[in-house]
Design a protein around this motif. Structure first.
Motif: not given
Length: 448
Positions: A80-86, A92-100, A421-423
């Motif tokens: 899981r990857l989380v970003i915080f932006n406007r 806005t807080v967004e959670c993404l799949d870190a690999g995709t 993980r190499g990314l």
């Protein structure tokens, strides 16, 4: 952008360009660097077997996505990857799949804020992940705890209201720290009639655990966890909007919030910000610990000694090691960092940690500006503020660019990249050449 009283001579010396005083436009854009006060996050990664021979066009892109305004970097935990932006006026807080890069959940809320000095309206901080929780601290002073799996709000505080926080140049922007079972936030405000700089909360419930009483306001630097003389402490480089300007290094007991030691270090210019986090230079048993802090308006860098009784004294100062917002690395008995307030005069500098003696400085061939450094896989990754990525070889004898790639051509690439993980995750914060928009890009940095 307001004009600066009694500044011209000092700033013109620091800006170079033949002594030309900075224009209002110059000052507006470069003052926004305070906005880039990312977490002082992890500048050392345990990744190995990475791609060190960079193709000229950069590593292969795995995925990319547009992002909103803001200078914080991604927080990554497992997949899981989380970003915080406007985005569209909402933080806005967004959670993404870190690999995709696939969306998992999103949480947004209104956060009214109008820049007084121009620049981005987005948050200046990065999200913090601890266990199953995500913590965010927004530009208007809202502190949230969210569930990492669902994005559900667990608790929140309006710190600006609860602590009567005063005005701040670019909103509030010190990324929180989780340490010793406490969520620690540099906020600068009032509590029960007393001035406080930092507060700690229970991460699970949001309950206030302690406040660190001190009159210095909050800077854009983030708290740093350390163990000094057998005691868990937090280092805070404080200094908010005040006249006269005040601030400096605070040593805070992580368990109680007691301020154990303090030492002044602040530019003598009211319109100045401190954004580079403290660096623990040494903490050997039986010896005084050493801590480095820096700003780029007039005072430059300074190294302080913290004795066993937690008294603090300045051991050296270097006004030419004026690191603005990046946080230097400590290697081979030296401090390495990009010094200079302007991209036109910024250089990578090496100073002897024991004495503050400058050993060398280099522009690395040009084009990096006020870059960031990330220690990983036995080397150092450098991300320049216009989208240049390079592997560096650094030692007390000098620096060399081992390989270099142009990822994109866009200004204000001030966010520290992340590797997992190499990314490699890189934030493009402004529109760039080729009509590229602000985006988060995931590159494949895995070697053979």
């Amino acid at each position: 952008m307001v004009d600066f009283p009694n500044v011209g001579g000092r700033l013109s010396r620091r800006w170079g360009d033949g002594g030309r005083a900075p224009s209002a436009a110059d000052r507006s854009r470069d003052h926004r660097l305070a906005a880039a006060a990312r977490p002082r996050p992890q500048r050392h990664f345990a990744e190995t077997h990475l791609l060190h021979d960079l193709p000229k066009g950069g590593p292969q892109i795995v995925w990319e996505r547009e992002k909103g305004n803001g200078f914080g970097g991604p927080a990554i935990a497992g997949a899981r990857l989380v970003i915080f932006n406007r985005v569209e006026g909402n933080e806005t807080v967004e959670c993404l799949d870190a690999g995709t890069g696939q969306d998992l959940w999103k949480f947004a809320y209104p956060a009214p804020y109008r820049p007084r000095y121009g620049g981005s309206e987005g948050p200046r901080t990065s999200p913090v992940i601890e266990g199953e929780h995500v913590f965010t601290y927004g530009i208007s002073g809202i502190l949230h705890c969210l569930d990492l799996k669902s994005g559900e709000v667990i608790w929140k505080h309006d710190l600006a209201r609860e602590f009567s926080m005063g005005r701040s140049f670019f909103g509030y922007g010190s990324t929180p720290l989780v340490f010793g079972g406490r969520l620690i936030v540099q906020l600068g405000g009032q509590h029960e009639g007393k001035a406080v700089n930092t507060a700690a909360f229970d991460p699970a419930t949001g309950k206030l655990l302690w406040v660190a009483a001190h009159e210095w306001g909050a800077s854009y630097a983030s708290p740093i966890p350390v163990t000094l003389h057998g005691r868990e402490c937090v280092l805070v480089f404080a200094g908010g909007e005040s006249r006269p300007p005040t601030g400096g290094l605070l040593v805070i007991d992580a368990a109680t919030g007691a301020v154990l030691g303090a030492a002044e270090h602040r530019a003598d210019i009211a319109e100045s910000v401190s954004a580079s986090s403290p660096v623990l230079v040494s903490a050997e048993p039986g010896k005084a610990a050493r801590v480095f802090v820096s700003e780029s308006y007039s005072a430059g860098g300074a190294c302080f000694e913290i004795a066993r009784d937690f008294s603090v004294k300045r051991v050296w100062q270097s006004d030419k090691f004026d690191v603005y917002w990046m946080t230097p690395l400590v290697r081979d008995g030296c401090l390495y960092g990009f010094a200079g307030q302007s991209e036109r005069n910024s250089e990578l500098v090496c100073e002897e940690a024991a004495t503050g003696r400058e050993l060398w400085r280099s522009d690395l061939g040009g084009g990096f500006g006020r870059a960031s450094l990330l220690a990983v896989d036995g080397g150092v990754l450098c991300l320049g503020e216009f989208g240049d990525l390079a592997w560096l070889e650094m030692s007390p004898k000098g620096a060399a660019v081992k390989s270099r790639a142009k990822l994109f051509n866009a200004p204000e690439t001030w966010t520290l990249p992340a590797v997992s993980r190499g990314l490699l995750y890189v934030s493009q914060n402004e529109r760039g050449a080729g009509a590229t928009k602000p985006r988060l890009i995931c590159y494949d940095l895995r070697g053979n």
